[in-house]
Motif scaffolding. Sequence first.
Motif, PDB file in Angstrom:
ATOM      1  N   SER A   5      28.623 -16.573  21.843  1.00 51.75           N
ATOM      2  CA  SER A   5      29.246 -16.109  20.616  1.00 51.75           C
ATOM      3  C   SER A   5      29.416 -14.514  20.509  1.00 51.75           C
ATOM      4  O   SER A   5      30.149 -14.139  21.421  1.00 51.75           O
ATOM      5  CB  SER A   5      28.249 -16.672  19.554  1.00 51.75           C
ATOM      6  OG  SER A   5      28.804 -16.425  18.130  1.00 51.75           O
ATOM      7  N   THR A  14      37.233 -17.807  10.754  1.00 51.26           N
ATOM      8  CA  THR A  14      36.220 -18.768  10.312  1.00 51.26           C
ATOM      9  C   THR A  14      36.246 -19.291   8.997  1.00 51.26           C
ATOM     10  O   THR A  14      36.856 -18.732   7.889  1.00 51.26           O
ATOM     11  CB  THR A  14      34.993 -17.847  10.322  1.00 51.26           C
ATOM     12  OG1 THR A  14      34.732 -17.231  11.558  1.00 51.26           O
ATOM     13  CG2 THR A  14      33.593 -18.705   9.985  1.00 51.26           C
ATOM     14  N   ALA A  62      31.478 -22.162   7.039  1.00 50.12           N
ATOM     15  CA  ALA A  62      30.838 -21.724   8.035  1.00 50.12           C
ATOM     16  C   ALA A  62      30.257 -20.170   8.164  1.00 50.12           C
ATOM     17  O   ALA A  62      29.002 -19.796   8.161  1.00 50.12           O
ATOM     18  CB  ALA A  62      31.508 -21.872   9.192  1.00 50.12           C
ATOM     19  N   LEU A  63      31.168 -19.383   7.481  1.00 52.65           N
ATOM     20  CA  LEU A  63      30.601 -17.932   7.303  1.00 52.65           C
ATOM     21  C   LEU A  63      29.642 -17.770   6.100  1.00 52.65           C
ATOM     22  O   LEU A  63      28.482 -17.075   6.413  1.00 52.65           O
ATOM     23  CB  LEU A  63      31.970 -17.068   6.870  1.00 52.65           C
ATOM     24  CG  LEU A  63      31.594 -15.573   6.792  1.00 52.65           C
ATOM     25  CD1 LEU A  63      30.970 -14.853   7.785  1.00 52.65           C
ATOM     26  CD2 LEU A  63      32.728 -14.968   6.363  1.00 52.65           C
ATOM     27  N   ILE A 123      27.260 -25.280  11.019  1.00 50.72           N
ATOM     28  CA  ILE A 123      28.218 -24.936  12.173  1.00 50.72           C
ATOM     29  C   ILE A 123      27.609 -25.614  13.639  1.00 50.72           C
ATOM     30  O   ILE A 123      28.232 -25.395  14.618  1.00 50.72           O
ATOM     31  CB  ILE A 123      27.721 -23.315  12.333  1.00 50.72           C
ATOM     32  CG1 ILE A 123      25.998 -22.970  12.707  1.00 50.72           C
ATOM     33  CG2 ILE A 123      28.370 -22.774  11.002  1.00 50.72           C
ATOM     34  CD1 ILE A 123      25.877 -21.706  13.011  1.00 50.72           C
ATOM     35  N   ARG A 139      32.866 -24.941  14.383  1.00 49.90           N
ATOM     36  CA  ARG A 139      33.565 -24.378  13.155  1.00 49.90           C
ATOM     37  C   ARG A 139      33.368 -22.845  12.828  1.00 49.90           C
ATOM     38  O   ARG A 139      33.848 -22.537  11.620  1.00 49.90           O
ATOM     39  CB  ARG A 139      32.883 -25.249  11.870  1.00 49.90           C
ATOM     40  CG  ARG A 139      33.062 -26.606  11.792  1.00 49.90           C
ATOM     41  CD  ARG A 139      32.601 -27.623  10.873  1.00 49.90           C
ATOM     42  NE  ARG A 139      33.113 -27.030   9.727  1.00 49.90           N
ATOM     43  CZ  ARG A 139      32.677 -27.571   8.473  1.00 49.90           C
ATOM     44  NH1 ARG A 139      31.257 -28.276   8.470  1.00 49.90           N
ATOM     45  NH2 ARG A 139      33.061 -27.319   7.444  1.00 49.90           N
ATOM     46  N   LEU A 140      32.531 -22.200  13.481  1.00 42.70           N
ATOM     47  CA  LEU A 140      32.376 -21.170  13.035  1.00 42.70           C
ATOM     48  C   LEU A 140      33.273 -19.899  13.909  1.00 42.70           C
ATOM     49  O   LEU A 140      33.784 -19.171  13.174  1.00 42.70           O
ATOM     50  CB  LEU A 140      30.894 -20.509  13.549  1.00 42.70           C
ATOM     51  CG  LEU A 140      30.355 -18.994  13.391  1.00 42.70           C
ATOM     52  CD1 LEU A 140      30.261 -18.848  11.594  1.00 42.70           C
ATOM     53  CD2 LEU A 140      29.137 -18.717  13.885  1.00 42.70           C
ATOM     54  N   ILE A 141      33.315 -20.310  14.961  1.00 44.26           N
ATOM     55  CA  ILE A 141      34.467 -19.781  15.738  1.00 44.26           C
ATOM     56  C   ILE A 141      35.444 -20.663  16.472  1.00 44.26           C
ATOM     57  O   ILE A 141      35.086 -21.602  17.331  1.00 44.26           O
ATOM     58  CB  ILE A 141      34.037 -18.688  17.047  1.00 44.26           C
ATOM     59  CG1 ILE A 141      33.213 -17.735  16.485  1.00 44.26           C
ATOM     60  CG2 ILE A 141      35.152 -18.284  17.878  1.00 44.26           C
ATOM     61  CD1 ILE A 141      32.633 -16.720  17.671  1.00 44.26           C
ATOM     62  N   ASN A 142      36.727 -20.700  15.936  1.00 44.89           N
ATOM     63  CA  ASN A 142      37.693 -21.872  16.364  1.00 44.89           C
ATOM     64  C   ASN A 142      37.953 -22.024  17.631  1.00 44.89           C
ATOM     65  O   ASN A 142      37.941 -20.876  18.426  1.00 44.89           O
ATOM     66  CB  ASN A 142      38.785 -21.523  15.441  1.00 44.89           C
ATOM     67  CG  ASN A 142      39.979 -22.722  15.586  1.00 44.89           C
ATOM     68  OD1 ASN A 142      40.658 -22.793  16.713  1.00 44.89           O
ATOM     69  ND2 ASN A 142      40.149 -23.348  14.457  1.00 44.89           N
ATOM     70  N   HIS A 178      28.610 -24.864  17.274  1.00 45.54           N
ATOM     71  CA  HIS A 178      28.166 -23.405  17.445  1.00 45.54           C
ATOM     72  C   HIS A 178      26.551 -23.459  17.604  1.00 45.54           C
ATOM     73  O   HIS A 178      26.016 -22.814  16.843  1.00 45.54           O
ATOM     74  CB  HIS A 178      28.692 -22.584  16.465  1.00 45.54           C
ATOM     75  CG  HIS A 178      28.719 -21.140  17.025  1.00 45.54           C
ATOM     76  ND1 HIS A 178      29.768 -20.731  17.354  1.00 45.54           N
ATOM     77  CD2 HIS A 178      28.117 -20.137  16.745  1.00 45.54           C
ATOM     78  CE1 HIS A 178      30.002 -19.197  17.581  1.00 45.54           C
ATOM     79  NE2 HIS A 178      28.604 -18.934  17.306  1.00 45.54           N
TER      80      HIS A 178
END
Length: 311
Positions: free
Chosen positions: A125, A160, A164-165, A191, A254-257, A281
């Motif tokens: 991440s 994001t 998720a954020l 996430i 789902r946090l970082i595509n 994630h």
Amino acid sequence: MPRIKANGLDIEYEDIGSPDDPMILLISGYMGQMTEWPDSFKQSLVDAGRRVVTFDNRDIGLTTAAEYPGLEETVPPPMEALMQGAAEGAPVHEQVPYVLDDMAADAAALIEALGADQADVLGLSMGGMIVQLMALNHPERVRTLIPVMTTSGDPELPPTSDDALEALTAEPEAETLEAIGDLAVQTYHVIGSHPDIRNSDAELRASAIADVQRANRPLGLARQFAALLAQPRWHERLGTVTQPTLVLHGAADRLINPEGGRDIARRIPNAEFEIIEKWGHDLPEKVVPVLLNRIIPFLGRTTPTGPANAD
């Protein structure tokens, strides 16, 4: 765990395996203490002939800023202001105590302080962003590059998701261990990986409680997040990376595509890329052998064996 001075920090670290084996440095993501790395993951790398080093990034866990007086009390600008400023192209990096470039310098200095010329560097991440910046800013310290569940930082990539954020930045309902554990479960239901491979709720809760008992540094987390938001973009520089690179990403992230990982591999010449089904994630125990089945062969193809210490 021992500490060592590097780049103005007293860095808490763990060093396992033979000092004569090539070093692999594992770099945690936002909020991640060095304790997040599963023992099975580290030991398998040792068994594969690697000297495995983990550490607490600045402002997290037990690493402290020895030569930066006042940092521990510094309050960063609000997240919304940094995000808006970055979107408008303002020099927001001048408004924060440090950026990811500084954290990359920390990791590079740690490699040298521990007596190695180079290391394979693997980051999760935010840690995956840090390892890219190590390859760009400190290429002499990076032997191979393994960015995991991360992004190139290109602002044109899919963002994001809002939920998720929100899950990542949520605060517990109360300052109690029970509330902290409950929040961790809620967060990783959003996430984390598919339920088939995600760690149990009991494991997620216990891990979150253990982390806050080890070190509770809310201002440090705020400064880390500010560093992430304020970091100058680096995606257009990735074409200059020459180290062998393996990029891994989860299809359920789902946090970082996953397009973030794909973009890294597209930009770095000859980079390898793989998407792993059901993985989100997080770093659940059930995904460890899947990752090792990609990482260990990659290291075997690209990393020499034998003594790796500096003269």
